[in-house]
Scaffold this active site. Structure first.
Site, PDB file in Angstrom:
ATOM      1  N   GLU A 151      17.224   7.338  12.472  1.00 14.08           N
ATOM      2  CA  GLU A 151      17.511   7.389  11.029  1.00 14.08           C
ATOM      3  C   GLU A 151      17.465   8.813  10.498  1.00 14.08           C
ATOM      4  OE1 GLU A 151      14.983   4.906   8.594  1.00 14.08           O
ATOM      5  OE2 GLU A 151      16.333   3.204   8.764  1.00 14.08           O
ATOM      6  N   HIS A 199      14.219  -0.947  37.437  1.00 14.25           N
ATOM      7  CA  HIS A 199      14.907  -2.019  38.166  1.00 14.25           C
ATOM      8  C   HIS A 199      16.129  -2.519  37.406  1.00 14.25           C
ATOM      9  CE1 HIS A 199      11.680  -2.509  41.233  1.00 14.25           C
ATOM     10  NE2 HIS A 199      11.040  -1.820  40.302  1.00 14.25           N
ATOM     11  N   LYS A 218      24.476  -3.748   4.502  1.00 11.85           N
ATOM     12  CA  LYS A 218      23.895  -4.580   3.441  1.00 11.85           C
ATOM     13  C   LYS A 218      24.970  -4.965   2.435  1.00 11.85           C
ATOM     14  CE  LYS A 218      19.313  -2.469   3.494  1.00 11.85           C
ATOM     15  NZ  LYS A 218      18.414  -1.601   2.745  1.00 11.85           N
TER      16      LYS A 218
HETATM   17  O1  PA5 Z   1      13.356   3.837   6.781  1.00 11.47           O
HETATM   18  C1  PA5 Z   1      13.761   3.094   5.923  1.00 11.47           C
HETATM   19  O2  PA5 Z   1      13.881   3.455   4.748  1.00 11.47           O
HETATM   20  C2  PA5 Z   1      14.086   1.660   6.239  1.00 11.47           C
HETATM   21  O3  PA5 Z   1      13.889   1.339   7.565  1.00 11.47           O
HETATM   22  C3  PA5 Z   1      13.182   0.766   5.399  1.00 11.47           C
HETATM   23  O4  PA5 Z   1      11.856   1.002   5.739  1.00 11.47           O
HETATM   24  C4  PA5 Z   1      13.528  -0.687   5.569  1.00 11.47           C
HETATM   25  O5  PA5 Z   1      14.874  -0.909   5.261  1.00 11.47           O
HETATM   26  C5  PA5 Z   1      12.658  -1.555   4.688  1.00 11.47           C
HETATM   27  O6  PA5 Z   1      12.792  -1.196   3.358  1.00 11.47           O
HETATM   28  P1  PA5 Z   1      11.799  -1.694   2.264  1.00 11.47           P
HETATM   29  O7  PA5 Z   1      10.449  -1.164   2.556  1.00 11.47           O
HETATM   30  O8  PA5 Z   1      12.339  -1.192   0.966  1.00 11.47           O
HETATM   31  O9  PA5 Z   1      11.802  -3.205   2.319  1.00 11.47           O
END
Ligand code: PA5
Length: 444
Positions: free
Chosen positions: A284, A305, A419
């Site tokens: 990310e 393996h 999303k």
């Molecule tokens: O790193 C990020 O921002 C995402 O992985 C969020 O943590 C994830 O989408 C969960 O989001 P939220 O805490 O708003 O539910």
């Protein structure tokens, strides 16, 4: 000092001139971070979190964890991404993958991390008839996977224990002031904990996001934070000997030489979720603007393996980073077998960790011979303290590495695309135009 980088197997792949050439960029990245002048500078709350964390909230987390351990057979933790991975990774690294079967205290189950009905039904079965509590974790308070699982589990809890008791067993970790979850928590009187504004999901494991489930699992969050604080001290220093900076430099040198994949590898299965956490952290942070090393992972010797052939002989697109855990928590002594029927007495009269280490050493030499650059991150153990050190090491390396790559390591704009499509296809109000467009594209 529990975490250290060992570059001895990289000598055939990176030379001193290359380190020297990239160092001014490392220096610039360090200065940008410290001056909070780089991209994403409003998400740097993690940098001194191990020192500056909210001590009052920390005490409330410990008290809540104690209550959960006393009054619950099960704690269900609902969250996804940054609101899930860190907590589970630390629990499994420190307590082991079989912690629910082998440890005293509440069983810890994670949910809200998929939209699988089968998984949710399994969680319901594990909670029914038990004294359970819920820790719902969502910074935004609106994440579909988490909200849906929480809706179902809250209903179950209220049905099984009554609304009044349920309200004492729901712990909400969310934004300080805004969001649906925060409003709901305030209205119902649930204990709430804060996801700090300036800490992104993948940097949140040492906030209440990770700390409450980790403490509820019986892990010392004091030790975890101490490890992170020790690491913070070491890896905040601008120096050619800063191992987090050196690791960031190595990743970028290799990336610029055409290595587009990093594989994090460990010879300890309890590290599997740490691998997943690492993938989110680096994936990310760096995978944007059509750039970035693709983070993947293996657990060895298991994956030797399955992936071993590719690693030895396949396309040379990757480098490997081994997490070398020096001390096994629970060793096993291999006895000699009378008659040696299985031919394994050559392994006898020693600890199994020695066999595991020889497998690692053999693989390192085979893979480097096969042309794969390979670095080692050495860690003393998977104690809470050392895992804390490791977390901060990766955080710092990731931030510097992202700046070396010239991306904003603290945003994740790409996560929104799926999303939007999912909401449109499910008919969420406001997505009508997009729905027609997507349905047309899905037609044969
Ligand atoms: O790193 C990020 O921002 C995402 O992985 C969020 O943590 C994830 O989408 C969960 O989001 P939220 O805490 O708003 O539910």
């Amino acid at each position: 000092m529990s975490v250290a980088l060992n570059t001895k197997h990289l000598s055939g792949f990176i030379n001193e001139e290359e380190y020297a050439a990239i160092y001014p960029q490392v220096e610039a990245a360090h200065k940008q971070l410290e001056a909070k002048s780089g991209p994403g500078n409003d998400f740097l709350g993690w940098m001194y979190l191990p020192r500056d964390y909210d001590k009052e909230e920390f005490a409330r987390i410990k008290a809540a964890a104690k209550k959960i351990r006393e009054d619950s057979d099960v704690l269900v933790v609902a969250g996804i991404g940054g609101s899930y991975l860190g907590a589970r990774a630390v629990v499994e690294a420190v307590k082991g993958q079989f912690h629910n079967e082998l440890e005293d205290g509440p069983k810890i189950y994670f949910c809200g991390n998929s939209i699988s009905p089968t998984y949710l039904n399994n969680i319901i079965s594990l909670c029914k008839g038990k004294r359970f509590s819920i820790n719902v974790i969502s910074k935004s308070g609106t994440t579909t996977e988490t909200s849906l699982a929480f809706r179902v589990l809250r209903e179950l809890l209220e049905k099984e224990m009554g609304v009044e008791e349920a309200n004492k067993r729901i712990y909400a970790t969310t934004d300080r002031a805004k969001g649906t979850l925060k409003q709901l928590a305030d209205a119902q009187g649930w204990p709430t904990f804060v996801v700090p504004d300036d800490v992104g999901g993948r940097y949140s494991v040492l906030s209440a996001v990770g700390l409450l489930p980790i403490a509820a699992a019986g892990i010392s969050i004091d030790d975890l934070m101490k490890g992170a604080a020790d690491s913070m001290e070491r890896f905040s220093v601008l120096s050619k000997d800063n191992d987090a900076y050196k690791y960031a430099a190595i990743r970028n040198i290799l990336y610029r030489k055409g290595k587009s994949v990093e594989i994090l590898e460990c010879y300890e299965p309890n590290f599997a979720l740490m691998n997943e956490w690492y993938k989110q952290l680096f994936g990310e942070s760096e995978g944007k603007d059509q750039k970035g090393l693709m983070p993947t992972s293996c657990i060895f010797s298991t994956d030797l393996h399955s992936m071993g052939q590719f690693l030895q002989d396949g396309a040379r697109v990757m480098f490997e980073t081994y997490v070398d855990i020096k001390n096994t928590r629970n060793d096993f002594y291999i006895e000699e077998l009378e008659g040696n029927f299985d031919g394994l007495n050559f392994l006898a009269n020693q600890n199994m960790s020695v066999v595991n280490r020889k497998a690692m050493e053999g693989t390192i030499l085979a893979h480097t011979d096969g042309g794969v650059p390979l670095g080692l991150i050495e860690v003393d153990s998977l104690s809470a303290h050392d895992v804390g050190e490791l977390i901060y090491f990766f955080w710092k390396a990731c931030a510097i590495s992202g700046y070396l790559l010239s991306v904003n390591p603290f945003d994740q704009p790409g996560v929104e695309s799926y999303k939007k499509n999912m909401f449109a296809l499910l008919g969420k109000p406001g997505y009508e135009d997009r729905k027609a467009e997507l349905e047309a594209a899905l037609k044969d």
